[in-house]
Design a protein around this motif. Structure first.
Motif, mmCIF file in Angstrom:
data_model
loop_
_atom_site.group_PDB
_atom_site.id
_atom_site.type_symbol
_atom_site.label_atom_id
_atom_site.label_comp_id
_atom_site.label_asym_id
_atom_site.label_seq_id
_atom_site.Cartn_x
_atom_site.Cartn_y
_atom_site.Cartn_z
ATOM 1 N N VAL A 3 0.836 -1.204 0.000
ATOM 2 C CA VAL A 3 0.000 0.000 0.000
ATOM 3 C C VAL A 3 0.872 1.255 0.000
ATOM 4 O O VAL A 3 0.627 2.199 -0.764
ATOM 5 N N GLU A 4 1.891 1.283 0.850
ATOM 6 C CA GLU A 4 2.774 2.450 0.899
ATOM 7 C C GLU A 4 3.473 2.673 -0.444
ATOM 8 O O GLU A 4 3.600 3.809 -0.897
ATOM 9 N N TYR A 5 3.904 1.591 -1.076
ATOM 10 C CA TYR A 5 4.555 1.709 -2.380
ATOM 11 C C TYR A 5 3.585 2.310 -3.404
ATOM 12 O O TYR A 5 3.924 3.249 -4.133
ATOM 13 N N MET A 6 2.374 1.764 -3.434
ATOM 14 C CA MET A 6 1.392 2.251 -4.408
ATOM 15 C C MET A 6 1.027 3.718 -4.137
ATOM 16 O O MET A 6 0.940 4.514 -5.078
ATOM 17 N N LEU A 7 0.827 4.069 -2.873
ATOM 18 C CA LEU A 7 0.500 5.457 -2.546
ATOM 19 C C LEU A 7 1.636 6.401 -2.933
ATOM 20 O O LEU A 7 1.392 7.497 -3.444
ATOM 21 N N ASN A 8 2.878 5.979 -2.700
ATOM 22 C CA ASN A 8 4.022 6.813 -3.087
ATOM 23 C C ASN A 8 4.116 6.974 -4.597
ATOM 24 O O ASN A 8 4.460 8.052 -5.093
ATOM 25 N N GLU A 9 3.814 5.914 -5.335
ATOM 26 C CA GLU A 9 3.820 6.005 -6.796
ATOM 27 C C GLU A 9 2.747 6.988 -7.283
ATOM 28 O O GLU A 9 3.005 7.831 -8.144
ATOM 29 N N VAL A 10 1.561 6.865 -6.725
ATOM 30 C CA VAL A 10 0.467 7.761 -7.105
ATOM 31 C C VAL A 10 0.805 9.196 -6.702
ATOM 32 O O VAL A 10 0.574 10.142 -7.465
ATOM 33 N N LYS A 11 1.387 9.354 -5.523
ATOM 34 C CA LYS A 11 1.779 10.690 -5.061
ATOM 35 C C LYS A 11 2.778 11.318 -6.038
ATOM 36 O O LYS A 11 2.697 12.513 -6.331
ATOM 37 N N SER A 12 3.698 10.524 -6.546
ATOM 38 C CA SER A 12 4.669 11.028 -7.533
ATOM 39 C C SER A 12 3.970 11.522 -8.794
ATOM 40 O O SER A 12 4.332 12.567 -9.351
ATOM 41 N N VAL A 13 2.970 10.789 -9.231
ATOM 42 C CA VAL A 13 2.207 11.207 -10.415
ATOM 43 C C VAL A 13 1.460 12.507 -10.108
ATOM 44 O O VAL A 13 1.488 13.451 -10.904
ATOM 45 N N GLY B 283 1.139 18.662 -10.569
ATOM 46 C CA GLY B 283 0.816 19.795 -9.707
ATOM 47 C C GLY B 283 -0.472 19.633 -8.920
ATOM 48 O O GLY B 283 -1.123 20.623 -8.585
ATOM 49 N N ILE B 284 -0.829 18.405 -8.598
ATOM 50 C CA ILE B 284 -2.062 18.142 -7.847
ATOM 51 C C ILE B 284 -1.724 18.135 -6.353
ATOM 52 O O ILE B 284 -0.828 17.409 -5.922
ATOM 53 N N GLU B 285 -2.443 18.931 -5.573
ATOM 54 C CA GLU B 285 -2.150 19.086 -4.146
ATOM 55 C C GLU B 285 -2.856 18.063 -3.253
ATOM 56 O O GLU B 285 -2.649 18.051 -2.054
ATOM 57 N N ILE B 286 -3.681 17.241 -3.825
ATOM 58 C CA ILE B 286 -4.421 16.239 -3.064
ATOM 59 C C ILE B 286 -3.503 15.059 -2.756
ATOM 60 O O ILE B 286 -2.733 14.636 -3.615
ATOM 61 N N GLU B 287 -3.605 14.536 -1.546
ATOM 62 C CA GLU B 287 -2.877 13.321 -1.184
ATOM 63 C C GLU B 287 -3.688 12.118 -1.679
ATOM 64 O O GLU B 287 -4.917 12.118 -1.568
ATOM 65 N N PRO B 288 -3.034 11.089 -2.187
ATOM 66 C CA PRO B 288 -3.771 9.920 -2.691
ATOM 67 C C PRO B 288 -4.716 9.304 -1.654
ATOM 68 O O PRO B 288 -5.813 8.870 -2.000
ATOM 69 N N SER B 289 -4.312 9.290 -0.408
ATOM 70 C CA SER B 289 -5.149 8.677 0.634
ATOM 71 C C SER B 289 -6.406 9.488 0.940
ATOM 72 O O SER B 289 -7.309 9.004 1.620
ATOM 73 N N TRP B 290 -6.484 10.720 0.437
ATOM 74 C CA TRP B 290 -7.663 11.557 0.671
ATOM 75 C C TRP B 290 -8.788 11.293 -0.332
ATOM 76 O O TRP B 290 -9.901 11.766 -0.139
ATOM 77 N N LEU B 291 -8.508 10.572 -1.398
ATOM 78 C CA LEU B 291 -9.503 10.387 -2.456
ATOM 79 C C LEU B 291 -10.849 9.873 -1.940
ATOM 80 O O LEU B 291 -11.893 10.448 -2.276
ATOM 81 N N PRO B 292 -10.885 8.826 -1.103
ATOM 82 C CA PRO B 292 -12.202 8.369 -0.617
ATOM 83 C C PRO B 292 -12.942 9.447 0.175
ATOM 84 O O PRO B 292 -14.166 9.537 0.122
ATOM 85 N N PHE B 293 -12.190 10.286 0.888
ATOM 86 C CA PHE B 293 -12.819 11.348 1.669
ATOM 87 C C PHE B 293 -13.421 12.412 0.744
ATOM 88 O O PHE B 293 -14.514 12.909 0.999
ATOM 89 N N PRO C 234 -8.589 13.309 -14.962
ATOM 90 C CA PRO C 234 -7.936 12.574 -16.060
ATOM 91 C C PRO C 234 -6.734 11.760 -15.581
ATOM 92 O O PRO C 234 -6.461 10.674 -16.102
ATOM 93 N N VAL C 235 -6.041 12.261 -14.587
ATOM 94 C CA VAL C 235 -4.904 11.536 -14.026
ATOM 95 C C VAL C 235 -5.401 10.256 -13.352
ATOM 96 O O VAL C 235 -4.821 9.179 -13.529
ATOM 97 N N CYS C 236 -6.491 10.368 -12.595
ATOM 98 C CA CYS C 236 -7.080 9.196 -11.921
ATOM 99 C C CYS C 236 -7.515 8.138 -12.928
ATOM 100 O O CYS C 236 -7.350 6.940 -12.673
ATOM 101 N N ASP C 237 -8.079 8.575 -14.032
ATOM 102 C CA ASP C 237 -8.512 7.621 -15.057
ATOM 103 C C ASP C 237 -7.329 6.821 -15.587
ATOM 104 O O ASP C 237 -7.421 5.602 -15.780
#
Length: 157
Positions: free
Chosen positions: A20-30, A35-45, A113-116
């Protein structure tokens, strides 16, 4: 040598956390690349907050099946980045309702579009395993939550 793998079932929590940490870090890098300020773990919120016109921390916790404390901490971080705001409920002054700000909506528009694309890449990786990973995770979660593991272990010892 990989001690976590060698531990087998005894290290499964650490193994899952590492993935999970690896995947979140990869998504965070993207996200940072675009220039997206949202943290990946915030998406469900964000999804939960966007589902209603004003939502309490308690409701977010129920919708996401995450602890009240974890939701509160995430929302405070989101507020500090001005992505959400809290307003007093008109029905109950003790309750703060959370709303997405204009800045939050702008970030979500950059994110979509990044999420897609992330979704497509992750679905391909999951498919390449030969398993329905989400189904396996759901079954695993249901099984580990079925009865208290700690109570069962204590009774057996």
């Amino acid at each position: 040598m990989d001690i976590i793998k060698e531990l087998g079932v005894r290290g499964v929590g650490s193994y899952l956390k590492r993935i999970v940490e690896y995947m979140l870090n990869e998504v965070k890098s993207v996200y940072r690349e675009f220039g997206i300020e949202i943290e990946p773990s915030w998406l469900p919120f964000f999804v939960a907050i966007g589902s209603k016109n004003g939502i309490s921390i308690k409701e977010i916790a129920e919708l996401t099946n995450v602890t009240h404390s974890a939701v509160s901490q995430a929302v405070n971080n989101m507020k500090s980045k001005e992505l959400v705001e809290a307003k007093e409920s008109s029905e109950d002054k003790r309750i703060q309702l959370i709303y997405i700000t204009q800045k939050g909506r702008d970030e979500i528009m950059k994110l979509m579009p990044v999420c897609d694309t992330i979704k497509s890449v992750v679905e391909k990786r999951f498919s390449d395993t030969g398993y329905d990973i989400l189904d396996v995770i759901e079954k695993l979660e249901n099984e580990v939550r079925r009865d208290s593991i700690s109570n069962e272990v204590i009774e057996l010892i």
